[in-house]
Design an enzyme around this catalytic site. Structure first.
Site, PDB file in Angstrom:
ATOM      1  N   ARG A  88       5.445 -79.091 124.214  1.00 55.29           N
ATOM      2  CA  ARG A  88       5.674 -80.243 123.332  1.00 55.29           C
ATOM      3  C   ARG A  88       4.374 -81.005 123.126  1.00 55.29           C
ATOM      4  NH1 ARG A  88      10.536 -80.101 126.219  1.00 55.29           N
ATOM      5  NH2 ARG A  88      12.295 -79.711 124.844  1.00 55.29           N
ATOM      6  N   ASN A  95       2.250 -83.947 114.859  1.00 56.02           N
ATOM      7  CA  ASN A  95       3.473 -84.701 114.600  1.00 56.02           C
ATOM      8  C   ASN A  95       3.241 -86.216 114.623  1.00 56.02           C
ATOM      9  OD1 ASN A  95       4.880 -82.435 114.098  1.00 56.02           O
ATOM     10  ND2 ASN A  95       6.074 -82.416 115.982  1.00 56.02           N
ATOM     11  N   HIS A 175      12.372 -85.984 128.257  1.00 52.18           N
ATOM     12  CA  HIS A 175      12.818 -84.726 127.663  1.00 52.18           C
ATOM     13  C   HIS A 175      11.773 -83.687 128.044  1.00 52.18           C
ATOM     14  CE1 HIS A 175      15.114 -82.328 124.986  1.00 52.18           C
ATOM     15  NE2 HIS A 175      14.267 -82.311 123.982  1.00 52.18           N
TER      16      HIS A 175
HETATM   17  N1  APR Z   1       7.713 -86.317 105.481  1.00 53.61           N
HETATM   18  C1  APR Z   1       8.910 -85.725 105.362  1.00 53.61           C
HETATM   19  N2  APR Z   1       9.175 -84.483 105.812  1.00 53.61           N
HETATM   20  C2  APR Z   1       8.173 -83.823 106.393  1.00 53.61           C
HETATM   21  C3  APR Z   1       6.887 -84.379 106.569  1.00 53.61           C
HETATM   22  C4  APR Z   1       6.665 -85.694 106.068  1.00 53.61           C
HETATM   23  N3  APR Z   1       5.491 -86.292 106.177  1.00 53.61           N
HETATM   24  N4  APR Z   1       6.113 -83.450 107.186  1.00 53.61           N
HETATM   25  C5  APR Z   1       6.874 -82.373 107.414  1.00 53.61           C
HETATM   26  N5  APR Z   1       8.132 -82.594 106.936  1.00 53.61           N
HETATM   27  C6  APR Z   1       9.265 -81.683 106.932  1.00 53.61           C
HETATM   28  C7  APR Z   1       8.910 -80.246 106.612  1.00 53.61           C
HETATM   29  O1  APR Z   1       8.673 -80.058 105.217  1.00 53.61           O
HETATM   30  C8  APR Z   1      10.153 -79.505 107.106  1.00 53.61           C
HETATM   31  O2  APR Z   1      11.120 -79.347 106.087  1.00 53.61           O
HETATM   32  O3  APR Z   1       9.865 -81.609 108.220  1.00 53.61           O
HETATM   33  C9  APR Z   1      10.695 -80.433 108.204  1.00 53.61           C
HETATM   34  C10 APR Z   1      10.670 -79.803 109.586  1.00 53.61           C
HETATM   35  O4  APR Z   1      11.611 -78.787 109.580  1.00 53.61           O
HETATM   36  P1  APR Z   1      11.539 -77.479 110.489  1.00 53.61           P
HETATM   37  O5  APR Z   1      10.183 -76.892 110.368  1.00 53.61           O
HETATM   38  O6  APR Z   1      12.727 -76.634 110.175  1.00 53.61           O
HETATM   39  O7  APR Z   1      11.636 -78.074 111.978  1.00 53.61           O
HETATM   40  P2  APR Z   1      12.963 -78.512 112.767  1.00 53.61           P
HETATM   41  O8  APR Z   1      13.500 -77.361 113.522  1.00 53.61           O
HETATM   42  O9  APR Z   1      13.839 -79.228 111.816  1.00 53.61           O
HETATM   43  O10 APR Z   1      12.359 -79.527 113.850  1.00 53.61           O
HETATM   44  C11 APR Z   1      11.862 -80.788 113.489  1.00 53.61           C
HETATM   45  O11 APR Z   1      12.532 -81.766 115.589  1.00 53.61           O
HETATM   46  O12 APR Z   1      13.256 -80.824 117.614  1.00 53.61           O
HETATM   47  C12 APR Z   1      12.187 -81.365 116.902  1.00 53.61           C
HETATM   48  O13 APR Z   1      10.368 -80.147 117.877  1.00 53.61           O
HETATM   49  C13 APR Z   1      11.130 -80.322 116.705  1.00 53.61           C
HETATM   50  O14 APR Z   1       9.476 -81.881 116.056  1.00 53.61           O
HETATM   51  C14 APR Z   1      10.358 -80.902 115.572  1.00 53.61           C
HETATM   52  C15 APR Z   1      11.440 -81.572 114.725  1.00 53.61           C
END
Ligand code: APR
Length: 311
Positions: A88, A95, A175
């Site tokens: 993480r 992030n 976590h």
């Molecule tokens: N604003 C809005 N959305 C964003 C931004 C932003 N600045 N930057 C990235 N995103 C979106 C991406 O476009 C993507 O659709 O965040 C989404 C992340 O989705 P996934 O890659 O499918 O990741 P996910 O499994 O949803 O996890 C998201 O939750 O559990 C935590 O560790 C995990 O930090 C991660 C988060």
């Protein structure tokens, strides 16, 4: 009129939106993402499922924060998920930048919202969202404990064969590595866990719970867990919207409870329309209390890493 916005239309965010919509507990769910068309397409798909599932809540997909204006709750899922072998902590820098900019947009349009953070690394991202928002700390909290507790309950059910709904499992702390499962407060069919499983088996289940997210990441190869995580996040938003006063394990700001303060830590808290209404202090064994104190120290150290990042 209640409104929840979910930022991030990836796996975690979209599944959270779907659950909230299907539960029919809010008037409107807004889903936003930086990828154009993604939230709109998913929202259209979800809305078309309503005649079959029987729910009414409309999902609005958008790339414009103006559509999120006046939200009661905003759930931040935006960010990269963990890849196999990635901790993480590796996610911290990328992030943190995302969570900072998302939080600024949320505050602009929903100055009275409760913010629920799920983006990892959770403790740091919750701290960052609180700092950037300038909101009172009780209005910003994180999701981890419901997920960890429900993973622990699943493993106990698998091992004992007991009905999953008859199991009460509790985890506190952070976590990840410094998660503190609390076997002394776990019950199976109303019996203490220690009467049902031997200490070695409980230790094994605790260990598997602590590594529960990594186990799924390893199997999926790409992306991280989202079914159980989204159930947890959606449930927290529901508790806020319904002002339920339920006592849930969440990542909450500590103000002296258990002798710990000035840190976001996984504890049981009463959740209502203002967010965390109060942290509930449980009776812990000496070992569990020590684990919680150690988790607080570890989180404080990790939060210091945020200062090293040029945001
Ligand atoms: N604003 C809005 N959305 C964003 C931004 C932003 N600045 N930057 C990235 N995103 C979106 C991406 O476009 C993507 O659709 O965040 C989404 C992340 O989705 P996934 O890659 O499918 O990741 P996910 O499994 O949803 O996890 C998201 O939750 O559990 C935590 O560790 C995990 O930090 C991660 C988060």
């Amino acid at each position: 009129m209640s409104k929840v916005t979910v930022v991030g239309a990836g796996k975690y965010g979209s599944t959270t939106v779907q659950r909230l919509a299907e539960w029919d507990v809010v008037d409107e769910v807004v889903m936003t993402d930086i990828v154009e068309g993604l939230p709109q397409g998913l929202a259209l798909d979800m809305n078309q499922s309503r005649p079959v599932t029987g729910h009414r809540t409309l999902v609005v997909g958008t790339n414009d924060y103006a559509d999120s204006a006046g939200s009661d709750v905003v759930i931040i899922t935006a960010g990269l998920p963990r890849k196999p072998g990635m901790s993480r902590m590796d996610l911290l820098e990328v992030n943190a930048k995302i969570v900072k900019s998302v939080t600024e947009d949320i505050v602009r349009y929903s100055p009275d919202a409760v913010i629920i953070v799920v983006t990892n690394p959770l403790d740091q991202m919750t701290t960052l969202a609180a700092e950037v928002s300038g909101f009172p700390r009780n209005r910003v909290f994180g999701q981890a404990g419901i997920l960890d507790s429900s993973r622990f309950a699943h493993f106990i059910s698998e091992k004992t064969g007991a009905d999953i709904q008859s199991i009460e499992a509790v985890t506190l702390g952070s976590h990840g590595e410094t998660m503190v499962p609390v076997p002394s407060l776990c019950r199976v069919d109303d019996k203490p866990l220690a009467e049902v499983l031997d200490p070695g088996t409980i230790d094994d289940l605790v260990d598997r719970t602590r590594k529960g997210g990594a186990e799924i990441v390893g199997l999926l190869k790409t992306g991280s867990a989202y079914y159980a995580p989204s159930a947890a996040a959606a449930y927290m938003a529901k508790a806020v919207v319904e002002n339920s006063a339920e006592k849930l394990p969440v990542c909450a700001w500590m103000t002296g409870e258990y002798g710990i303060d000035d840190v976001y830590l996984g504890v049981i808290a009463e959740i209502g329309s203002g967010g965390v209404q109060r942290v509930v202090e449980l009776e812990l064994t000496d070992e569990e209390a020590t684990g919680l104190a150690e988790a607080a120290v570890a989180v404080k150290e990790k939060v210091e890493d945020l200062a090293q990042i040029d945001l």
